[in-house]
Motif scaffolding. Sequence first.
Motif, PDB file in Angstrom:
ATOM      1  N   VAL A  38      57.155  25.741  51.018  1.00 25.92           N
ATOM      2  CA  VAL A  38      56.306  25.714  49.826  1.00 25.92           C
ATOM      3  C   VAL A  38      55.536  24.403  49.780  1.00 25.92           C
ATOM      4  O   VAL A  38      56.096  23.330  50.023  1.00 25.92           O
ATOM      5  CB  VAL A  38      57.165  25.842  48.542  1.00 25.92           C
ATOM      6  N   LYS A  40      52.283  22.461  47.324  1.00 25.97           N
ATOM      7  CA  LYS A  40      51.402  22.598  46.165  1.00 25.97           C
ATOM      8  C   LYS A  40      49.932  22.519  46.551  1.00 25.97           C
ATOM      9  O   LYS A  40      49.058  22.785  45.735  1.00 25.97           O
ATOM     10  CB  LYS A  40      51.727  21.531  45.123  1.00 25.97           C
ATOM     11  N   LEU A 159      54.090  29.262  51.549  1.00 31.57           N
ATOM     12  CA  LEU A 159      53.362  29.489  50.307  1.00 31.57           C
ATOM     13  C   LEU A 159      52.533  28.241  50.004  1.00 31.57           C
ATOM     14  O   LEU A 159      53.080  27.193  49.662  1.00 31.57           O
ATOM     15  CB  LEU A 159      54.328  29.750  49.144  1.00 31.57           C
ATOM     16  N   GLN A 161      49.495  26.259  47.736  1.00 32.24           N
ATOM     17  CA  GLN A 161      49.044  26.238  46.333  1.00 32.24           C
ATOM     18  C   GLN A 161      50.132  26.726  45.381  1.00 32.24           C
ATOM     19  O   GLN A 161      49.860  27.385  44.384  1.00 32.24           O
ATOM     20  CB  GLN A 161      47.765  27.085  46.167  1.00 32.24           C
ATOM     21  N   HIS A 162      51.386  26.402  45.689  1.00 34.47           N
ATOM     22  CA  HIS A 162      52.513  26.724  44.815  1.00 34.47           C
ATOM     23  C   HIS A 162      53.245  25.421  44.486  1.00 34.47           C
ATOM     24  O   HIS A 162      53.674  24.707  45.391  1.00 34.47           O
ATOM     25  CB  HIS A 162      53.472  27.707  45.488  1.00 34.47           C
ATOM     26  N   LEU A 180      58.750  27.910  40.277  1.00 39.12           N
ATOM     27  CA  LEU A 180      57.444  27.472  40.763  1.00 39.12           C
ATOM     28  C   LEU A 180      56.317  28.000  39.890  1.00 39.12           C
ATOM     29  O   LEU A 180      56.501  28.937  39.100  1.00 39.12           O
ATOM     30  CB  LEU A 180      57.204  27.971  42.191  1.00 39.12           C
ATOM     31  N   ASP A 182      52.427  29.491  40.717  1.00 37.70           N
ATOM     32  CA  ASP A 182      51.500  29.829  41.793  1.00 37.70           C
ATOM     33  C   ASP A 182      50.141  29.208  41.520  1.00 37.70           C
ATOM     34  O   ASP A 182      49.955  28.457  40.552  1.00 37.70           O
ATOM     35  CB  ASP A 182      51.430  31.346  42.012  1.00 37.70           C
ATOM     36  N   ARG A 470      49.985  22.334  37.499  1.00 41.79           N
ATOM     37  CA  ARG A 470      50.265  21.339  38.543  1.00 41.79           C
ATOM     38  C   ARG A 470      50.061  19.932  38.019  1.00 41.79           C
ATOM     39  O   ARG A 470      50.873  19.041  38.290  1.00 41.79           O
ATOM     40  CB  ARG A 470      49.378  21.589  39.762  1.00 41.79           C
TER      41      ARG A 470
END
Length: 534
Positions: A38, A40, A159, A161-162, A180, A182, A470
């Motif tokens: 994962v 971000k 993943l 952008q999580h 999380l 998304d 975020r």
Amino acid sequence: MNAPRWEAQVDLVVVGTGVAGLTAALRARELGLRVLVVTKACDADGNTRWAQGGVAVVLPGEHDEGDTVEAHVRDTLVAGAGLCDEAAVTAIIAAGPSAVSRLRERGAVFDPAPGGGLARTREGGHSAFRVVHAGGDSTGAEIERALLAAVTDGHVPMLEQHTAVDAVRTPLGQVCGLLLLDGNGVPGVLTAPAVLLASGGLGQLYHATSNPTGATGDGLALALRAGAVVADLEFVQFHPTVLYTGRGARGRCPLVTEAIRGEGAVLVDATGARVMRHVHPLEDLAPRDVVAAAITRHMAAAPGGVDDHVFLDATGISDFATRFPTAHGACAARGIDPARDPIPVTPAAHFSCGGIVSDVHGRTGVTGLYAAGEVARTGLHGANRLASNSLLEGLVVGTRAAEAIAADLATRPLVRHGETPELPFAPVADRDTLQRAMSRHAAIGRDAEGLAAAGSVLDLSAVNQKLDSRQRVEDAALTVAARALITAAAKREESRGCHVRTEFPERDDMRWQRSQVIRLDPFGQPVPADLVVA
């Protein structure tokens, strides 16, 4: 909506796509675990690709010129100023040759030496030429390229952008997944008996940093909220030489690799006087904390009327553009020709020597939660990281963490969360206000009055908010990381390694040759823990 709207299940969730996270994911996949990575941001947006210098490693038989693992251990302990865990140092450094061999098998290409073997350079604090590099000064980019290609070839899912928000825990406190957001801000849960945090550092605590914008301490904050402890946060390494881009520069500043000094460049002020002469026996190749502090003191005297930068004179390096293409490109973009012009440089926040307390296998004190890379505190770095030991640590501990997780899951039953988790609330300070306070009062050179002022600024600025984006997750992480750092820095009444207290300029081994451990109290405030790590 507070409740998660999507869910998936794996054996291991890896947070972060740098050297530690990708190395762990690849090894875990080899061991048969169902792994999900994962991030971000995008897959290559971590800190690893910005690393220039190389990997510090002793490679017996490859023209090692008498260098030894024992010498590398000694150099690391000296740089760490009495706070390294010697057993951890020895374990990680001894595992370096095999870790680099595995990386090369996965496709990483290091620069060859003319006489065979790998080219090596020397950096500050090293007693030998043991830093292997790629693309001149593009080592991190080459490692990231090779690992991402291996992840693709190995069919390890990712993943992008999580954003990792919080650990999901059982009523007994065992981590059993991750909450999380998304890319659209929709919450979801990844159920997993193991979560590995490899999320990098916290350079964005400061206005000027070599770190990318995503280095906001997210993993540190998540671990604290999950019940883990952190240590050595007061030791933030400021790289002595990032490219000076103007008064009041903010955000990521281009790094001017230490290897340039390893190949003969020297620091001078606006009058041409040598900055490091008579400061340390190694002069320009002294450990980073020594060089950064010396530059800071020198700038305060404003020689030649210049009080916010010095210069790196690399005009004697004839093949600068070929040997250091990344640094040359950054200079050229600003009209500087290192063959003719001294390079304007200044210290900037670079590396967190502390982090989540974990062992050399990535295990933390919370069942199901693991940490590797810059976010972790294994005891390798102590009060000041030796140059180019960070990529080495990511390779070694990333591998070991995957192996430890596989072993742990073989004996630990799968547990699922009970109540559906909801997005948490946490104090969130204004980022610009926080960075101003930290840059002014908690950077190089601190005192009790300034640290208290920085704490007051955070108290006045912070507002309890739901972590539903975020930006709020990042700002909440910076807030708790700043408070934890201030707590540790205020209590340590001495100067050691990266931590300089102007009213306590001497090192005090009688009282302070120990790490400080920080936890969250029941109200979510960072406080010193009862546990003291030797």
